[in-house]
Design a protein around this motif. Sequence first.
Motif, short mmCIF file in Angstrom:
data_model
loop_
_atom_site.label_atom_id
_atom_site.label_comp_id
_atom_site.label_asym_id
_atom_site.label_seq_id
_atom_site.Cartn_x
_atom_site.Cartn_y
_atom_site.Cartn_z
N PHE A 219 82.40 2.98 -18.18
CA PHE A 219 82.37 3.15 -16.71
C PHE A 219 81.25 2.35 -16.07
O PHE A 219 81.43 1.74 -15.03
N SER A 220 80.08 2.34 -16.70
CA SER A 220 78.92 1.69 -16.08
C SER A 220 79.13 0.18 -15.92
O SER A 220 78.41 -0.46 -15.14
N THR A 221 80.08 -0.38 -16.64
CA THR A 221 80.33 -1.82 -16.54
C THR A 221 81.44 -2.16 -15.55
O THR A 221 81.66 -3.34 -15.27
N ASN B 210 79.02 -2.99 -10.71
CA ASN B 210 78.28 -2.26 -11.74
C ASN B 210 76.79 -2.24 -11.44
O ASN B 210 76.05 -1.39 -11.95
N ARG C 59 78.59 5.71 -6.81
CA ARG C 59 79.02 5.96 -8.17
C ARG C 59 77.95 6.75 -8.90
O ARG C 59 76.76 6.61 -8.60
N ASN D 123 77.17 7.05 -12.76
CA ASN D 123 77.55 6.58 -14.09
C ASN D 123 77.44 7.69 -15.14
O ASN D 123 78.17 7.67 -16.13
N ASN E 295 80.73 9.37 -14.89
CA ASN E 295 81.93 8.51 -14.92
C ASN E 295 82.78 8.69 -13.66
O ASN E 295 84.01 8.72 -13.73
#
Length: 116
Positions: free
Chosen positions: A29-31, A53, A71, A73, A76
């Motif tokens: 998810f972080s990417t 990201n 977001r 992270n 997610n």
Amino acid sequence: QVQLVESGGGLVQPGGSLRLSCAASGSIFSTLVMGWYRQAQGKQRELVAIITNMGVTNYASSVEGRFTISRDNAKNTAYLQMTSLKPEDTAVYYCNAVTNYRYSYWGQGTQVTVAS
């Protein structure tokens, strides 16, 4: 493979607020570049907001200053905080994720209706 599940849609009065959530599966998810799109009845799907990201954001001019994409992270999850909602914001809102390899994934959509 990334699976996306949206939630938080519903019926709200003009001027009201809603927060949409998009929960993603997997460990990358972080990417991901995360985005929110919407499609009103009889119209094409359009970009609402994206967040990279690195946390860089971009908004459609029609929502800038009213909507905020974010977001988490650790969870997610991507969010779309919508304020000062207008009837023209009525649409099905879709979450989108794009990987480093340019694969694109979509959620099933969540209906947002702004009406009195």
